[in-house]
Design a protein around this motif. Structure first.
Motif, PDB file in Angstrom:
ATOM      1  N   THR A  71      -8.306  38.683  13.599  1.00 28.08           N
ATOM      2  CA  THR A  71      -6.773  38.506  13.826  1.00 28.08           C
ATOM      3  C   THR A  71      -6.682  37.211  14.103  1.00 28.08           C
ATOM      4  N   LEU A  72      -7.621  36.442  14.970  1.00 28.68           N
ATOM      5  CA  LEU A  72      -7.530  34.983  15.579  1.00 28.68           C
ATOM      6  C   LEU A  72      -7.485  34.001  14.437  1.00 28.68           C
ATOM      7  N   LYS A  73      -8.428  34.325  13.541  1.00 25.40           N
ATOM      8  CA  LYS A  73      -8.767  33.370  12.362  1.00 25.40           C
ATOM      9  C   LYS A  73      -7.401  33.177  11.592  1.00 25.40           C
ATOM     10  N   PRO A  74      -6.969  34.413  10.869  1.00 20.79           N
ATOM     11  CA  PRO A  74      -5.535  34.242   9.980  1.00 20.79           C
ATOM     12  C   PRO A  74      -4.549  33.716  11.163  1.00 20.79           C
ATOM     13  N   LEU A  75      -4.526  34.062  12.386  1.00 20.32           N
ATOM     14  CA  LEU A  75      -3.280  33.708  13.209  1.00 20.32           C
ATOM     15  C   LEU A  75      -3.209  32.319  13.217  1.00 20.32           C
ATOM     16  N   LEU A  76      -4.388  31.485  13.236  1.00 22.20           N
ATOM     17  CA  LEU A  76      -4.322  30.028  13.332  1.00 22.20           C
ATOM     18  C   LEU A  76      -4.232  29.275  11.940  1.00 22.20           C
ATOM     19  N   LEU A  77      -4.881  29.797  10.897  1.00 20.85           N
ATOM     20  CA  LEU A  77      -4.969  29.203   9.679  1.00 20.85           C
ATOM     21  C   LEU A  77      -4.150  29.546   8.600  1.00 20.85           C
ATOM     22  N   LYS A  78      -3.535  31.030   8.673  1.00 21.54           N
ATOM     23  CA  LYS A  78      -3.068  31.397   7.457  1.00 21.54           C
ATOM     24  C   LYS A  78      -1.525  32.123   8.068  1.00 21.54           C
ATOM     25  N   PRO A  79      -0.550  30.912   7.749  1.00 21.74           N
ATOM     26  CA  PRO A  79       0.600  31.327   8.331  1.00 21.74           C
ATOM     27  C   PRO A  79       1.338  32.634   7.295  1.00 21.74           C
ATOM     28  N   HIS A 314      11.544  41.798  12.082  1.00 25.59           N
ATOM     29  CA  HIS A 314      11.624  40.428  12.557  1.00 25.59           C
ATOM     30  C   HIS A 314      11.045  40.399  13.835  1.00 25.59           C
ATOM     31  N   LEU A 315      11.099  41.382  14.650  1.00 26.01           N
ATOM     32  CA  LEU A 315      10.446  41.503  15.829  1.00 26.01           C
ATOM     33  C   LEU A 315       8.676  41.177  15.646  1.00 26.01           C
ATOM     34  N   THR A 316       8.126  41.621  14.814  1.00 27.46           N
ATOM     35  CA  THR A 316       6.723  41.320  14.394  1.00 27.46           C
ATOM     36  C   THR A 316       6.555  39.736  14.222  1.00 27.46           C
ATOM     37  N   VAL A 317       7.472  39.284  13.328  1.00 33.53           N
ATOM     38  CA  VAL A 317       7.468  37.626  13.043  1.00 33.53           C
ATOM     39  C   VAL A 317       7.602  36.872  14.638  1.00 33.53           C
ATOM     40  N   ALA A 318       8.551  37.562  15.359  1.00 33.47           N
ATOM     41  CA  ALA A 318       8.728  36.823  16.671  1.00 33.47           C
ATOM     42  C   ALA A 318       7.173  36.955  17.323  1.00 33.47           C
ATOM     43  N   LEU A 319       6.971  38.029  17.405  1.00 31.49           N
ATOM     44  CA  LEU A 319       5.689  38.189  18.302  1.00 31.49           C
ATOM     45  C   LEU A 319       4.327  37.364  17.630  1.00 31.49           C
ATOM     46  N   HIS A 320       4.215  37.324  16.314  1.00 34.29           N
ATOM     47  CA  HIS A 320       3.010  36.612  15.761  1.00 34.29           C
ATOM     48  C   HIS A 320       3.371  34.949  15.909  1.00 34.29           C
ATOM     49  N   MET A 371       5.167  30.041   7.500  1.00 33.08           N
ATOM     50  CA  MET A 371       5.143  31.537   8.010  1.00 33.08           C
ATOM     51  C   MET A 371       6.747  32.161   7.546  1.00 33.08           C
ATOM     52  N   GLN A 372       7.685  31.289   7.721  1.00 31.14           N
ATOM     53  CA  GLN A 372       9.068  31.802   7.507  1.00 31.14           C
ATOM     54  C   GLN A 372       9.244  32.160   6.084  1.00 31.14           C
ATOM     55  N   LYS A 373       8.935  30.934   5.363  1.00 31.46           N
ATOM     56  CA  LYS A 373       8.971  30.968   3.938  1.00 31.46           C
ATOM     57  C   LYS A 373       8.285  32.300   3.340  1.00 31.46           C
ATOM     58  N   ARG A 374       6.905  32.434   3.747  1.00 29.22           N
ATOM     59  CA  ARG A 374       6.075  33.263   3.040  1.00 29.22           C
ATOM     60  C   ARG A 374       6.588  34.862   3.455  1.00 29.22           C
ATOM     61  N   VAL A 375       6.988  35.004   4.624  1.00 29.88           N
ATOM     62  CA  VAL A 375       7.381  36.280   5.132  1.00 29.88           C
ATOM     63  C   VAL A 375       8.661  36.692   4.165  1.00 29.88           C
ATOM     64  N   TYR A 376       9.717  35.806   4.501  1.00 26.33           N
ATOM     65  CA  TYR A 376      11.122  36.141   3.833  1.00 26.33           C
ATOM     66  C   TYR A 376      11.227  35.722   2.583  1.00 26.33           C
ATOM     67  N   LYS A 377      10.249  35.122   1.743  1.00 25.79           N
ATOM     68  CA  LYS A 377      10.081  34.932   0.338  1.00 25.79           C
ATOM     69  C   LYS A 377      11.422  34.084  -0.254  1.00 25.79           C
ATOM     70  N   GLN A 378      11.847  33.130   0.447  1.00 23.95           N
ATOM     71  CA  GLN A 378      13.193  32.375  -0.260  1.00 23.95           C
ATOM     72  C   GLN A 378      12.596  30.940  -0.443  1.00 23.95           C
ATOM     73  N   GLY A 379      13.291  30.175  -1.322  1.00 24.71           N
ATOM     74  CA  GLY A 379      13.082  29.088  -1.823  1.00 24.71           C
ATOM     75  C   GLY A 379      12.779  27.944  -0.489  1.00 24.71           C
ATOM     76  N   ALA A 380      12.123  26.853  -0.968  1.00 20.62           N
ATOM     77  CA  ALA A 380      11.738  25.887   0.169  1.00 20.62           C
ATOM     78  C   ALA A 380      12.727  25.301   0.651  1.00 20.62           C
ATOM     79  N   ILE A 381      13.936  24.923   0.012  1.00 13.36           N
ATOM     80  CA  ILE A 381      15.057  24.130   0.468  1.00 13.36           C
ATOM     81  C   ILE A 381      15.729  25.081   1.312  1.00 13.36           C
ATOM     82  N   LEU A 382      16.079  26.479   0.884  1.00 13.59           N
ATOM     83  CA  LEU A 382      16.965  27.213   1.757  1.00 13.59           C
ATOM     84  C   LEU A 382      16.169  27.508   3.142  1.00 13.59           C
ATOM     85  N   SER A 383      14.758  27.821   2.877  1.00 19.79           N
ATOM     86  CA  SER A 383      13.922  28.185   4.063  1.00 19.79           C
ATOM     87  C   SER A 383      13.960  27.148   5.170  1.00 19.79           C
TER      88      SER A 383
END
Length: 413
Positions: A71-79, A314-320, A371-383
């Motif tokens: 858990t800790l390794k991706p938490l730090l290195l893989k948004p 969304h709460l999972t995003v907040a916790l992580h 992290m926000q871009k990968r989870v919600y899968k929106q474009g870079a500018i909008l994200s």
């Protein structure tokens, strides 16, 4: 006869069968596994030795097993990786978001309290106070033992002496590395050294002791306000009062009276020894941050209203997100403390540690954006636009939380 034998054998079989099964203490049904299939209660009793319960609790909260490393390794290195894994149902290999947050936040706030209170200096101060505290405690004990053997005319004088040394004891143990504790230490050491050697006080010693006591009295006095005193005021009117139009005059007077009391406490704390106030304020942050988590999730829900995601996602995003931030700042605190500790003995290593904190701090906003871009899968500018607005809103909420912690702490000192 054969029928009786058959009946006895059948009875023995039933007894043996019952003995092979555990009985649920709740509904008295037979239980084959760890849980009752009828009511769901666990077979394991909750009435166990305290240390056994504590170890189970720690294991349940902190999950010190192979899941922690995964858990800790991706938490730090893989948004976003952990969040996406959890949302997609691949959860068994990782520490659950809430447990992860609890574990990291507990470690972070303990360390934050230590470093904010200047832990090294505080420990050194407490070590300096050990010897005079022992001397004072021993002297009080000797004075109290001798009271009964004194004539009544001298008892009141001896009791006053005991009271004076108990005040010294209180000042030494509670004033947290302030000027007052240092002065009290000097007064105590001078008085007890003279008393211990059973010699009359010289004129020089008497002058020194009198000067120390006068300085100590001045420091302890509320009237001796330094020139550079911090002015602490809570008001929204020109006459330095606080009032609101939606409250009645009577309620405004009550509110202003309470605010004035807080102002006085804040003034004293900030201009004498602010450590108790800092400690109390920091102790409120874990509760306030835990309240802020669902608020942050609600902000995410509003900004991604048309993403068809559940609030718990969304709460999972907040916790992580918070777990990551707390872990990074914990590492920064450790590095800065190590840098300070090694500055004299190993300056080259200390310098390297100082440079290490910079990329860690830069990684925080980069990580959260990715992290926000990968989870919600929106474009870079909008994200990026949403990320910037959410960050601005949340920074204001953090400031409000810090102010709330300050005032809450102020009420408890």
């Amino acid at each position: 006869m054969s029928d009786d034998k058959s009946t006895n054998t059948s009875a023995l079989t039933i007894i043996k069968s019952d003995a092979d099964h555990a009985i649920c203490e709740n509904c008295h049904a037979k239980v084959d596994g760890a849980f009752c299939s009828h009511c769901g209660q666990s077979v394991t009793s909750t009435l166990q030795y305290f240390w056994s319960v504590l170890l189970h609790l720690l294991d349940d909260i902190f999950s010190f097993d192979s899941r922690a490393a995964r858990t800790l390794k991706p938490l730090l290195l893989k948004p976003g990786f952990l969040t996406n894994e959890y949302i997609q149902g691949r959860r068994v290999h990782y520490v659950p978001p809430l447990k992860l947050y609890l574990f990291i936040s507990i470690i972070f706030f303990i360390s934050f309290s230590f470093f904010a209170m200047n832990g090294k200096e505080l420990i050194a101060h407490e070590e300096r106070m050990i010897a005079p505290l022992k001397q004072v405690s021993l002297h009080i004990s000797q004075l109290e033992k001798s009271i009964n053997n004194l004539p009544s005319t001298q008892k009141s004088k001896q009791l006053a002496e005991v009271g004076r040394y108990k005040q010294y004891q209180l000042d030494l143990s509670t004033s947290s590395a302030s000027e007052m504790s240092s002065l009290t230490k000097k007064v105590v050491e001078l008085e007890l050294d003279i008393n211990g050697e059973k010699k009359p006080m010289s004129e020089l010693e008497a002058e020194k002791l009198l000067e120390l006591k006068e300085t100590l009295t001045k420091v302890k006095s509320d009237n001796s306000t330094p020139k550079d005193a911090i002015v602490f005021s809570i008001a929204n009117n020109e006459d330095h009062t606080l009032s609101f139009n939606f409250l009645s005059d009577e309620n405004n007077k009550r509110l202003d009276a309470k605010i004035k009391a807080l102002e006085k406490k804040g003034q004293q704390a900030l201009n004498s020894d602010a450590r108790p106030l800092i400690q109390q304020s920091i102790s409120k942050l874990p509760q306030l941050m835990f309240i802020l988590l669902p608020v942050f999730a609600l902000i995410l829900k509003l900004f991604y209203l048309f993403s068809n995601r559940l609030y718990l996602e969304h709460l999972t995003v907040a916790l992580h997100s918070h777990s990551f931030i707390f872990l990074i700042f914990f590492m920064v605190n450790i590095l800065e403390y190590s840098q300070e500790y090694l500055m004299q003995s190993m300056p080259s290593i200390a310098k390297v540690l100082g440079y290490t904190t910079i990329p860690l701090l830069i990684w925080v906003p980069c990580y959260l954006f990715i992290m926000q871009k990968r989870v919600y899968k929106q474009g870079a500018i909008l994200s990026f636009i949403k990320f910037s607005v959410i960050a601005l809103i949340y920074m204001n909420l953090i400031i409000l939380t810090a102010i709330s912690a300050f005032f809450w702490g102020l009420t408890d000192i």
